[in-house]
Design a protein around this motif. Structure first.
Motif, PDB file in Angstrom:
ATOM      1  N   ASP A 188      48.354  48.869  46.112  1.00 45.50           N
ATOM      2  CA  ASP A 188      47.187  49.015  46.970  1.00 45.50           C
ATOM      3  C   ASP A 188      45.872  49.072  46.208  1.00 45.50           C
ATOM      4  OD1 ASP A 188      48.834  49.124  49.205  1.00 45.50           O
ATOM      5  OD2 ASP A 188      49.087  51.299  49.029  1.00 45.50           O
ATOM      6  N   ILE A 189      45.875  48.891  44.903  1.00 49.14           N
ATOM      7  CA  ILE A 189      44.650  49.028  44.110  1.00 49.14           C
ATOM      8  C   ILE A 189      44.415  47.756  43.320  1.00 49.14           C
ATOM      9  CG2 ILE A 189      43.524  50.322  42.271  1.00 49.14           C
ATOM     10  CD1 ILE A 189      45.058  52.759  43.092  1.00 49.14           C
ATOM     11  N   CYS A 190      43.175  47.308  43.333  1.00 47.09           N
ATOM     12  CA  CYS A 190      42.744  46.184  42.513  1.00 47.09           C
ATOM     13  C   CYS A 190      41.371  46.515  41.932  1.00 47.09           C
ATOM     14  CB  CYS A 190      42.697  44.881  43.309  1.00 47.09           C
ATOM     15  SG  CYS A 190      41.454  44.834  44.610  1.00 47.09           S
ATOM     16  N   VAL A 191      40.953  45.761  40.947  1.00 48.81           N
ATOM     17  CA  VAL A 191      39.666  45.974  40.292  1.00 48.81           C
ATOM     18  C   VAL A 191      38.946  44.642  40.190  1.00 48.81           C
ATOM     19  CG1 VAL A 191      40.635  45.671  37.977  1.00 48.81           C
ATOM     20  CG2 VAL A 191      38.523  46.966  38.270  1.00 48.81           C
ATOM     21  N   THR A 192      37.623  44.687  40.332  1.00 50.16           N
ATOM     22  CA  THR A 192      36.790  43.500  40.207  1.00 50.16           C
ATOM     23  C   THR A 192      35.680  43.768  39.200  1.00 50.16           C
ATOM     24  OG1 THR A 192      35.422  44.218  42.087  1.00 50.16           O
ATOM     25  CG2 THR A 192      37.237  42.693  42.549  1.00 50.16           C
ATOM     26  N   ALA A 193      35.274  42.733  38.496  1.00 50.79           N
ATOM     27  CA  ALA A 193      34.192  42.808  37.508  1.00 50.79           C
ATOM     28  C   ALA A 193      33.062  41.906  37.957  1.00 50.79           C
ATOM     29  CB  ALA A 193      34.699  42.392  36.127  1.00 50.79           C
TER      30      ALA A 193
ATOM     31  N   SER B 212      25.725  41.539  42.929  1.00 54.83           N
ATOM     32  CA  SER B 212      25.567  40.177  42.418  1.00 54.83           C
ATOM     33  C   SER B 212      26.949  39.556  42.247  1.00 54.83           C
ATOM     34  CB  SER B 212      24.778  40.174  41.102  1.00 54.83           C
ATOM     35  OG  SER B 212      25.420  40.980  40.139  1.00 54.83           O
ATOM     36  N   GLU B 213      26.983  38.419  41.649  1.00 54.23           N
ATOM     37  CA  GLU B 213      28.206  37.613  41.598  1.00 54.23           C
ATOM     38  C   GLU B 213      29.351  38.344  40.913  1.00 54.23           C
ATOM     39  OE1 GLU B 213      29.692  33.468  39.417  1.00 54.23           O
ATOM     40  OE2 GLU B 213      27.556  33.875  39.727  1.00 54.23           O
ATOM     41  N   VAL B 214      30.542  38.198  41.488  1.00 52.28           N
ATOM     42  CA  VAL B 214      31.766  38.734  40.891  1.00 52.28           C
ATOM     43  C   VAL B 214      32.359  37.660  39.988  1.00 52.28           C
ATOM     44  CG1 VAL B 214      34.023  39.737  41.352  1.00 52.28           C
ATOM     45  CG2 VAL B 214      32.140  40.173  42.912  1.00 52.28           C
ATOM     46  N   THR B 215      32.714  38.054  38.771  1.00 54.45           N
ATOM     47  CA  THR B 215      33.210  37.082  37.794  1.00 54.45           C
ATOM     48  C   THR B 215      34.727  36.985  37.764  1.00 54.45           C
ATOM     49  OG1 THR B 215      33.088  38.811  36.095  1.00 54.45           O
ATOM     50  CG2 THR B 215      31.175  37.345  36.341  1.00 54.45           C
ATOM     51  N   THR B 216      35.418  38.115  37.875  1.00 55.63           N
ATOM     52  CA  THR B 216      36.868  38.089  37.797  1.00 55.63           C
ATOM     53  C   THR B 216      37.427  39.371  38.402  1.00 55.63           C
ATOM     54  OG1 THR B 216      38.772  37.807  36.311  1.00 55.63           O
ATOM     55  CG2 THR B 216      36.923  39.121  35.516  1.00 55.63           C
ATOM     56  N   GLY B 217      38.730  39.488  38.421  1.00 58.19           N
ATOM     57  CA  GLY B 217      39.393  40.669  38.973  1.00 58.19           C
ATOM     58  C   GLY B 217      40.875  40.626  38.654  1.00 58.19           C
TER      59      GLY B 217
ATOM     60  N   SER C 233      52.705  39.537  49.020  1.00 59.02           N
ATOM     61  CA  SER C 233      52.235  39.086  50.330  1.00 59.02           C
ATOM     62  C   SER C 233      50.721  38.973  50.397  1.00 59.02           C
ATOM     63  CB  SER C 233      52.716  40.048  51.421  1.00 59.02           C
ATOM     64  OG  SER C 233      52.233  41.357  51.184  1.00 59.02           O
ATOM     65  N   SER C 234      50.000  39.444  49.388  1.00 56.08           N
ATOM     66  CA  SER C 234      48.542  39.387  49.374  1.00 56.08           C
ATOM     67  C   SER C 234      48.072  38.757  48.077  1.00 56.08           C
ATOM     68  CB  SER C 234      47.938  40.791  49.535  1.00 56.08           C
ATOM     69  OG  SER C 234      48.420  41.660  48.528  1.00 56.08           O
ATOM     70  N   ILE C 235      46.912  38.094  48.164  1.00 60.47           N
ATOM     71  CA  ILE C 235      46.346  37.366  47.030  1.00 60.47           C
ATOM     72  C   ILE C 235      44.891  37.779  46.881  1.00 60.47           C
ATOM     73  CG2 ILE C 235      45.906  35.095  46.031  1.00 60.47           C
ATOM     74  CD1 ILE C 235      47.979  34.081  48.185  1.00 60.47           C
ATOM     75  N   LEU C 236      44.495  38.096  45.674  1.00 57.30           N
ATOM     76  CA  LEU C 236      43.104  38.418  45.363  1.00 57.30           C
ATOM     77  C   LEU C 236      42.386  37.137  44.979  1.00 57.30           C
ATOM     78  CD1 LEU C 236      40.864  40.538  44.854  1.00 57.30           C
ATOM     79  CD2 LEU C 236      41.725  40.716  42.502  1.00 57.30           C
ATOM     80  N   VAL C 237      41.292  36.844  45.676  1.00 53.61           N
ATOM     81  CA  VAL C 237      40.518  35.623  45.445  1.00 53.61           C
ATOM     82  C   VAL C 237      39.103  36.022  45.071  1.00 53.61           C
ATOM     83  CG1 VAL C 237      39.691  33.464  46.418  1.00 53.61           C
ATOM     84  CG2 VAL C 237      41.928  34.341  47.079  1.00 53.61           C
ATOM     85  N   ILE C 238      38.638  35.539  43.922  1.00 53.07           N
ATOM     86  CA  ILE C 238      37.291  35.814  43.430  1.00 53.07           C
ATOM     87  C   ILE C 238      36.514  34.513  43.417  1.00 53.07           C
ATOM     88  CG2 ILE C 238      35.911  36.763  41.557  1.00 53.07           C
ATOM     89  CD1 ILE C 238      37.726  38.809  42.852  1.00 53.07           C
ATOM     90  N   SER C 239      35.436  34.461  44.188  1.00 57.77           N
ATOM     91  CA  SER C 239      34.546  33.303  44.212  1.00 57.77           C
ATOM     92  C   SER C 239      33.184  33.706  43.643  1.00 57.77           C
ATOM     93  CB  SER C 239      34.390  32.775  45.640  1.00 57.77           C
ATOM     94  OG  SER C 239      35.650  32.400  46.181  1.00 57.77           O
TER      95      SER C 239
ATOM     96  N   ALA D  45      35.321  39.631  31.605  1.00 58.16           N
ATOM     97  CA  ALA D  45      36.777  39.586  31.742  1.00 58.16           C
ATOM     98  C   ALA D  45      37.292  41.002  31.926  1.00 58.16           C
ATOM     99  CB  ALA D  45      37.425  38.934  30.522  1.00 58.16           C
ATOM    100  N   VAL D  46      38.438  41.122  32.580  1.00 59.05           N
ATOM    101  CA  VAL D  46      39.073  42.414  32.812  1.00 59.05           C
ATOM    102  C   VAL D  46      40.580  42.221  32.841  1.00 59.05           C
ATOM    103  CG1 VAL D  46      38.963  42.224  35.330  1.00 59.05           C
ATOM    104  CG2 VAL D  46      39.078  44.491  34.273  1.00 59.05           C
ATOM    105  N   ALA D  47      41.298  43.215  32.317  1.00 63.15           N
ATOM    106  CA  ALA D  47      42.765  43.192  32.309  1.00 63.15           C
ATOM    107  C   ALA D  47      43.258  44.614  32.516  1.00 63.15           C
ATOM    108  CB  ALA D  47      43.305  42.618  31.005  1.00 63.15           C
ATOM    109  N   TRP D  48      44.324  44.728  33.295  1.00 61.75           N
ATOM    110  CA  TRP D  48      44.927  46.028  33.588  1.00 61.75           C
ATOM    111  C   TRP D  48      46.370  45.963  33.124  1.00 61.75           C
ATOM    112  CZ3 TRP D  48      42.934  48.761  38.571  1.00 61.75           C
ATOM    113  CH2 TRP D  48      43.115  50.143  38.430  1.00 61.75           C
ATOM    114  N   GLY D  49      46.631  46.619  31.985  1.00 65.05           N
ATOM    115  CA  GLY D  49      47.940  46.510  31.359  1.00 65.05           C
ATOM    116  C   GLY D  49      48.895  47.590  31.808  1.00 65.05           C
ATOM    117  N   ALA D  50      50.167  47.272  31.699  1.00 67.15           N
ATOM    118  CA  ALA D  50      51.200  48.235  32.055  1.00 67.15           C
ATOM    119  C   ALA D  50      51.208  49.372  31.054  1.00 67.15           C
ATOM    120  CB  ALA D  50      52.557  47.550  32.105  1.00 67.15           C
ATOM    121  N   SER D  51      51.733  50.487  31.465  1.00 67.63           N
ATOM    122  CA  SER D  51      51.710  51.685  30.632  1.00 67.63           C
ATOM    123  C   SER D  51      52.877  51.656  29.663  1.00 67.63           C
ATOM    124  CB  SER D  51      51.790  52.933  31.504  1.00 67.63           C
ATOM    125  OG  SER D  51      52.972  52.908  32.279  1.00 67.63           O
TER     126      SER D  51
END
Length: 600
Positions: free
Chosen positions: A235-240, A222-227, A180-186, A278-284
């Motif tokens: 409920d948790i996200c990460v941005t780079a 400063s500018e966010v590159t990705t997330g 229901s939610s979308i992370l948008v990085i500009s 770049a960033v990636a959050w992998g499953a355990s």
């Protein structure tokens, strides 16, 4: 047959014109024909030892040559034809292993598409582009003739003014646990959360750029590159960002900063800072915690434990890729054991999370991150393959162990492929390219829903509003363009109003409108088109000549008149006593001057 019986000859044209019955007619789709039209041409398989290149197109026609006698000798090597046919059959069988036999093309953007995401059910596609917009596509509402987005959103627009700033979109991603939610990085220091329908939900805070210690800032400076999202926590996200930090956010109510991960670069002359690319959050894996992996501009590849603490990385490779090259492609396998990176140094490397020191495999592959920083690389849902694009517009399916090309197929020739996605439920591969096209590759026998549902529907009859050459923008039509509209009688008529074509229609001899409800518009003059002339202002506006006068001179010219004929003290003019001043002698005057000197 009786002589009075009337015999009517069958007329095929009239039979096709008349309806077969009354009431609502059901539309029938020729599914086989539509699938046949969307079938991609066969290409020869290209397997190269570590170097990706565009495969050559297979041709059914063999080269023909003529001997001295003028005879055709093209079929003189019939022995090789059988071998070639066997090779073609093998290639077709291998190509059928992957969902690339058919394709569906969506072109809803105007500039290169940098990112795309598909919800877990595979029903809604969202794309982000350098045209500063995010497009929403719904597979359930599209037909083979209506391939378009149902909504377009500018995530960085704050007001409707023409002077508002817009920024390219770097990354869009559905929440894998709660779509229901979308992370948008500009290209701004703030990340945004949008709803499934494009409504804004939350926005991160911008940090204080004057603070040196990044741990004390409440957001990116400063500018966010990705997330990306946490693989299991909704409920948790990460941005780079380019401020050398990774920041985790709690999105349960609004985007509140949870942790700050500062990457200290050890490159010479970097002052301890670099850009996170770049960033990636992998499953355990089974029994282990998740992994958070990030790449930086200094060439390093860093891994943390996904559940924290983040004070010190669990593993770090300083020279994973060449320094000052943008590593835009980074992905973790679904089992969490391997990592693949595509760097700006024209290499693709495979890493093992259990021995995170040196790459398992390395191949050479031309990079396009210098022009398109978000160029990606992805694992297949089963970790059996790796997909990536090329600068020539080809899709590469690589072996996850050796990184050799198992299948190479051109998708958008001469236009680089930027973003890729292999959906696990649909079993369809989506690619976005620099020519603003999104290609959905599928196989009717291997894939499910998605593009197959679209091609299984009956084509929608093209409405008059679907043809852009027969529609008119309201703002343009009011401006007096030559756009055409369709009248109810079926005739083409100009969108320019009649009183613009014939200015004297409906006016009296004096130039006033015959309609009492319409105000009189003053005639245009050489001075200004929409303003009255100077004579009209001087004759009809009181004191209009004062605009060209000096205010001081305008007041002083009444000084003599005010003295002779006072306006307010004229009643006491005759009874006012004459002013008599005291006569002061010279001695008294000298004494007064001395007193003034003493007082001074």
């Amino acid at each position: 047959m009786d002589e009075d019986e009337i015999v009517v000859e069958e007329d095929d044209a009239l039979k096709n014109f008349l309806p077969n019955g009354f009431g609502k007619q059901e539309k029938e789709a020729n599914v086989a024909l539509q699938f046949e039209r969307s079938k991609r041409p066969r290409h020869e398989k290209s397997v190269l030892e570590g170097v990706g290149s565009l495969g050559q197109d297979a041709s059914d026609e063999r080269p023909r040559s003529v001997d001295d006698g003028g005879k055709d000798v093209a079929n003189r090597d019939n022995d090789h034809d059988e071998d070639d046919d066997d090779d073609d059959d093998n290639d077709e069988d291998e190509e059928d292993e992957y969902p690339v036999s058919h394709e569906l093309v969506l072109k809803t953007h105007e500039r290169p598409i940098t990112s795309m995401t598909l919800d877990p059910s595979g029903s809604r596609l969202i794309t982000g582009s350098t045209d500063c917009t995010v497009k929403f596509h719904d597979f359930a509402s599209m037909t083979p003739t209506t391939l378009r987005a149902f909504k377009s959103v500018d995530p960085t627009a704050t007001k409707t003014s023409a002077n508002s700033e817009t920024h390219p979109v770097h990354h869009v991603e559905f929440n894998p646990v709660s779509p229901s939610s979308i992370l948008v990085i500009s290209a701004i220091p703030q990340a945004k959360l949008l709803s499934r329908d494009g409504e804004p939900l939350a926005e991160s805070v911008k940090g204080d750029m004057y603070l040196r210690d990044m741990h004390n800032t409440k957001g990116h400076i400063s500018e966010v590159t990705t997330g990306t999202w946490h693989p299991t926590n909704r409920d948790i996200c990460v941005t780079a960002g380019t401020d050398s930090t990774l920041r985790t956010w709690d999105c349960s109510i609004r985007m509140v900063q949870k942790d700050v991960i500062v990457h200290k670069s050890r490159a010479a002359g970097s002052a301890g800072r670099t850009r996170m690319t770049a960033v990636a959050w992998g499953a355990s894996p089974a029994g282990n915690s998740s992994s958070l992996v990030a790449a930086a501009l200094d060439g390093s590849l860093v891994m943390w434990s996904g559940d924290g603490p983040y004070t010190r990385p669990s593993a770090e490779i300083r020279d994973a890729h060449q320094r000052d090259t943008w590593t835009g492609g980074l992905d973790i396998s679904p089992n969490g054991r391997t990592i693949v990176t595509r760097g700006g140094d024209d290499t693709i490397k495979l890493w093992d999370t259990r021995k995170f020191k040196s790459p398992i495999s390395t191949v050479s592959h031309p990079s396009t991150t210098s022009q398109y920083p978000t160029t990606g690389i992805k694992f297949s849902p089963t970790s059996a393959s790796i997909i990536t694009g090329s600068a020539t517009g080809s899709l590469y399916i690589l072996n996850p162990a050796t990184l050799k090309s198992e299948l190479t197929t051109p998708v958008t020739p001469n236009f680089p492929i930027i973003s890729l996605l292999w959906h696990p439920k649909l079993n369809q591969i989506l690619t976005s390219s620099a020519n603003a096209e999104t290609h959905v590759l599928y196989n009717p026998s291997l894939s499910q829903r998605g593009a197959i549902d679209i091609m299984s529907r009956a084509p929608k009859r093209r409405h008059i509003d679907d043809d852009p050459s027969l529609t008119t923008d309201t703002s343009l039509a009011l401006a007096g363009t030559d756009a055409q509209i369709i009248a109810p009688n079926g005739n083409l008529s100009s969108a320019v109003p009649l009183h613009h074509k014939q200015p004297t229609t409906g006016l009296t001899a004096s130039g006033r409108s015959r309609d009492p409800r319409r105000p009189h518009i003053p005639l245009t003059t050489p001075f200004a088109k929409t303003q009255p002339d100077e004579r009209h202002v001087r004759d009809n506006i009181p004191l209009s000549s004062m605009r060209d006068e000096d205010p001081r001179e305008a007041l002083l010219k009444y000084a003599e008149k005010a003295e002779k004929e006072p306006m307010f003290t004229n009643a006491w003019k005759k009874t006012q006593p004459k002013t008599i001043y005291a006569e002061i002698s010279d001695e008294e005057g000298e004494e007064r001057e001395k007193k003034r000197v003493k007082q001074g």
